[in-house]
Scaffold this motif. Structure first.
Motif, PDB file in Angstrom:
ATOM      1  N   LYS A 308       0.842  -1.197   0.000  1.00 26.24           N
ATOM      2  CA  LYS A 308       0.000   0.000   0.000  1.00 26.24           C
ATOM      3  C   LYS A 308       0.879   1.249   0.000  1.00 26.24           C
ATOM      4  N   LEU A 309       0.346   2.347  -0.560  1.00 24.95           N
ATOM      5  CA  LEU A 309       1.077   3.602  -0.520  1.00 24.95           C
ATOM      6  C   LEU A 309       1.182   4.068   0.925  1.00 24.95           C
ATOM      7  N   HIS A 310       2.386   4.387   1.363  1.00 22.62           N
ATOM      8  CA  HIS A 310       2.635   4.813   2.739  1.00 22.62           C
ATOM      9  C   HIS A 310       2.044   6.205   2.962  1.00 22.62           C
ATOM     10  N   HIS A 311       1.535   6.438   4.172  1.00 25.11           N
ATOM     11  CA  HIS A 311       0.889   7.721   4.453  1.00 25.11           C
ATOM     12  C   HIS A 311       1.899   8.860   4.579  1.00 25.11           C
ATOM     13  N   ALA A 312       3.165   8.522   4.808  1.00 24.14           N
ATOM     14  CA  ALA A 312       4.223   9.540   4.884  1.00 24.14           C
ATOM     15  C   ALA A 312       5.444   8.986   4.170  1.00 24.14           C
ATOM     16  N   MET A 313       6.471   8.583   4.957  1.00 20.19           N
ATOM     17  CA  MET A 313       7.636   7.942   4.352  1.00 20.19           C
ATOM     18  C   MET A 313       8.305   7.054   5.392  1.00 20.19           C
ATOM     19  N   MET A 314       8.642   5.847   4.985  1.00 18.26           N
ATOM     20  CA  MET A 314       9.383   4.946   5.851  1.00 18.26           C
ATOM     21  C   MET A 314      10.760   5.556   6.122  1.00 18.26           C
ATOM     22  N   GLY A 315      11.231   5.432   7.358  1.00 17.69           N
ATOM     23  CA  GLY A 315      12.521   6.014   7.703  1.00 17.69           C
ATOM     24  C   GLY A 315      13.664   5.433   6.899  1.00 17.69           C
ATOM     25  N   THR A 316      13.635   4.120   6.696  1.00 15.33           N
ATOM     26  CA  THR A 316      14.704   3.486   5.920  1.00 15.33           C
ATOM     27  C   THR A 316      14.648   3.901   4.462  1.00 15.33           C
ATOM     28  N   ALA A 317      13.440   4.083   3.925  1.00 18.42           N
ATOM     29  CA  ALA A 317      13.313   4.557   2.551  1.00 18.42           C
ATOM     30  C   ALA A 317      13.799   5.994   2.431  1.00 18.42           C
ATOM     31  N   ALA A 318      13.617   6.780   3.502  1.00 17.09           N
ATOM     32  CA  ALA A 318      14.139   8.148   3.500  1.00 17.09           C
ATOM     33  C   ALA A 318      15.661   8.140   3.388  1.00 17.09           C
ATOM     34  N   VAL A 319      16.310   7.164   4.027  1.00 14.82           N
ATOM     35  CA  VAL A 319      17.759   7.010   3.896  1.00 14.82           C
ATOM     36  C   VAL A 319      18.114   6.705   2.440  1.00 14.82           C
ATOM     37  N   ALA A 320      17.352   5.800   1.823  1.00 13.45           N
ATOM     38  CA  ALA A 320      17.594   5.453   0.421  1.00 13.45           C
ATOM     39  C   ALA A 320      17.400   6.665  -0.488  1.00 13.45           C
ATOM     40  N   ILE A 321      16.370   7.462  -0.211  1.00 12.39           N
ATOM     41  CA  ILE A 321      16.097   8.656  -1.014  1.00 12.39           C
ATOM     42  C   ILE A 321      17.260   9.640  -0.918  1.00 12.39           C
ATOM     43  N   ALA A 322      17.670   9.929   0.310  1.00  9.88           N
ATOM     44  CA  ALA A 322      18.740  10.910   0.506  1.00  9.88           C
ATOM     45  C   ALA A 322      20.054  10.432  -0.099  1.00  9.88           C
ATOM     46  N   THR A 323      20.333   9.138   0.037  1.00  9.58           N
ATOM     47  CA  THR A 323      21.576   8.603  -0.518  1.00  9.58           C
ATOM     48  C   THR A 323      21.554   8.653  -2.031  1.00  9.58           C
ATOM     49  N   ALA A 324      20.441   8.237  -2.630  1.00 11.92           N
ATOM     50  CA  ALA A 324      20.328   8.284  -4.090  1.00 11.92           C
ATOM     51  C   ALA A 324      20.373   9.715  -4.602  1.00 11.92           C
ATOM     52  N   ALA A 325      19.787  10.649  -3.857  1.00 10.72           N
ATOM     53  CA  ALA A 325      19.803  12.057  -4.266  1.00 10.72           C
ATOM     54  C   ALA A 325      21.212  12.630  -4.256  1.00 10.72           C
ATOM     55  N   ALA A 326      22.073  12.060  -3.396  1.00 10.29           N
ATOM     56  CA  ALA A 326      23.441  12.560  -3.268  1.00 10.29           C
ATOM     57  C   ALA A 326      24.354  12.086  -4.391  1.00 10.29           C
ATOM     58  N   ILE A 327      23.887  11.161  -5.218  1.00 10.00           N
ATOM     59  CA  ILE A 327      24.731  10.565  -6.258  1.00 10.00           C
ATOM     60  C   ILE A 327      24.253  11.009  -7.631  1.00 10.00           C
ATOM     61  N   PRO A 328      25.023  11.878  -8.307  1.00  6.47           N
ATOM     62  CA  PRO A 328      24.615  12.383  -9.618  1.00  6.47           C
ATOM     63  C   PRO A 328      24.347  11.257 -10.616  1.00  6.47           C
ATOM     64  N   GLY A 329      23.170  11.329 -11.246  1.00  8.39           N
ATOM     65  CA  GLY A 329      22.837  10.355 -12.275  1.00  8.39           C
ATOM     66  C   GLY A 329      21.761   9.366 -11.905  1.00  8.39           C
ATOM     67  N   THR A 330      21.429   9.239 -10.613  1.00  8.65           N
ATOM     68  CA  THR A 330      20.320   8.350 -10.245  1.00  8.65           C
ATOM     69  C   THR A 330      19.008   9.033 -10.616  1.00  8.65           C
ATOM     70  N   LEU A 331      17.937   8.273 -10.690  1.00 13.01           N
ATOM     71  CA  LEU A 331      16.638   8.858 -11.018  1.00 13.01           C
ATOM     72  C   LEU A 331      16.200   9.851  -9.944  1.00 13.01           C
ATOM     73  N   VAL A 332      16.536   9.580  -8.692  1.00 11.74           N
ATOM     74  CA  VAL A 332      16.178  10.507  -7.613  1.00 11.74           C
ATOM     75  C   VAL A 332      16.948  11.812  -7.777  1.00 11.74           C
ATOM     76  N   ASN A 333      18.243  11.689  -8.025  1.00 11.60           N
ATOM     77  CA  ASN A 333      19.074  12.872  -8.210  1.00 11.60           C
ATOM     78  C   ASN A 333      18.608  13.696  -9.404  1.00 11.60           C
ATOM     79  N   LEU A 334      18.304  13.057 -10.493  1.00 12.31           N
ATOM     80  CA  LEU A 334      17.866  13.767 -11.693  1.00 12.31           C
ATOM     81  C   LEU A 334      16.524  14.458 -11.470  1.00 12.31           C
ATOM     82  N   ALA A 335      15.605  13.792 -10.771  1.00  9.02           N
ATOM     83  CA  ALA A 335      14.302  14.398 -10.479  1.00  9.02           C
ATOM     84  C   ALA A 335      14.458  15.606  -9.561  1.00  9.02           C
TER      85      ALA A 335
END
Length: 391
Positions: A308-335
């Motif tokens: 199910k779609l989470h009502h906010a954000m899982m803490g561990t997924a937030a770690v994944a988001i921030a880490t991916a955002a820090a690396i140029p070229g990932t889909l998160v970083n590009l978005a």
């Protein structure tokens, strides 16, 4: 017919971040449940009230959502230079199953407080006032987490004015550091690529960033899946066809990440990997009615947990988001606009969250060194839970 009285098991019901769960000291569990196996799972399933074909958890402590069907077992640490061992169990709602494959980043915020209050941390390490530093060994994924727990007059301070989107009331701020959050050995990206193509028979082929940081996560472009990234829970969770599609994509992604070898195995590995979709910053109204402006965030992210779609954000997924955002070229970083960054603020259905992360390349492989976020936690109830002796 005479029946045995219910068992009483000392427990604490706690909120951590945007989740809540039932916390136990390992030594307080029934003897048969103090070691991993069927007896432990049976006890915890009955505590939560699973499996429940009605999907309500009426006869248990669970809340019938992925954020509230959680259990935690804590003990003095078996690891050097750590205070407490933290084991997390994600309890399925409609199946007799507990997934032990990953961590809960949100409940991590409550681990330090529970450990201090329940005598699992050396008193010499705990200041009467100020910040207590609790070194946590996350036993599911064998990683170190450091919780900075506020203390006041010798007790854990739970009240305060820190506000966390997805939690109704303010509380004291708990800073949590996830050390070396890459999951497993070697490159965080299982294929060695920042972006791969995932082919899902009958559905399509999609660019995907597969990352093992915080928790194994599959990131997709929202537009490739037919969304704009500002969706709230009802848009996704009321669409049975969409949920089935997401689960099918997740299953094929799990195989591509090497987490399972056969698609069918995904049914008993519901907690990992997570599946999420990202989109450039865009204004929307959160589930609480709060307006999130485009300038408030770097990127929009929506993630699913336990189907199910989470009502906010899982803490561990937030770690994944921030880490991916820090690396140029990932889909998160590009978005998020591309380039280098060590902090990201993302929009989720309940509002926004700011998370810091550091990553570096070592001999051609990306490694996360640390992720940091602020959460809050408090005790909701403490005493004993009761379950039938037959459990």
């Amino acid at each position: 017919m005479n029946s045995k009285p219910q068992l009483r098991i000392p427990a604490t019901y706690m909120r951590g971040g945007t989740s809540k769960g039932v916390f136990f000291k390992l030594s307080d569990l029934p003897l048969a449940a103090q070691t991993p196996g069927a007896a432990r799972d049976a006890v915890l399933l009955r505590v939560i009230g699973s499996p429940d074909p009605y999907g309500k958890h009426t006869d248990g402590m669970g809340g019938a959502t992925s954020s509230t069907s959680k259990t935690v077992i804590l003990s003095q640490s078996s690891q050097p230079d750590h205070d407490v061992d933290y084991l997390f169990g994600q309890v399925a709602i409609d199946k007799p199953f507990i997934d032990w494959s990953g961590n809960c980043g949100n409940l991590t915020a409550a681990v330090g407080a529970f450990a201090i209050t329940n005598g699992l941390v050396d008193k010499a390490k705990i200041p009467a006032d100020g910040i207590a530093t609790v070194r946590i060994w996350q036993a599911n994924i064998c990683k170190t987490i450091i919780a900075h727990v506020p203390m006041s007059q010798g007790e854990v301070q739970e009240t305060g004015d820190f506000e966390l989107d997805g939690v109704t009331f303010p509380a004291a701020e708990v800073v949590v550091e996830f050390m070396d959050p890459s999951d497993g050995e070697g490159d965080m990206f299982p294929s060695g690529n920042l972006v791969d193509m995932l082919e899902v028979p009958g559905i399509g082929s999609f660019p995907v960033t597969m990352i093992n940081a915080g928790i194994p996560t599959l990131f997709f472009n929202a537009s490739d899946l037919g969304y704009d990234g500002t969706e709230l829970q009802e848009v996704i969770n009321s669409d049975a066809a969409a949920l089935t599609k997401f689960e099918t994509i997740r299953a094929y992604g799990a195989v591509k990440m090497g987490l399972i070898s056969e698609i069918a195995e995904a049914a008993v590995r519901q907690h990992t990997p997570k599946i999420a979709f990202v989109a450039p910053a865009k204004a929307y109204t959160s589930s609480s009615g709060k307006l999130v402006a485009e300038t408030d965030i770097d990127v929009n992210v929506r993630a699913l947990s336990m189907g199910k779609l989470h009502h906010a954000m899982m803490g561990t997924a937030a770690v994944a988001i921030a880490t991916a955002a820090a690396i140029p070229g990932t889909l998160v970083n590009l978005a998020a606009g591309g380039g280098e960054r060590n902090v990201v603020t993302f929009g989720h259905p309940s509002g926004t969250l700011r998370v810091g992360a550091q990553a570096q390349q070592i001999q051609g492989q990306w490694q996360a060194t640390k992720a940091v976020m602020s959460r809050s936690a408090r005790v909701l109830m403490e005493g004993s839970v009761r379950i039938p002796d037959s459990a």
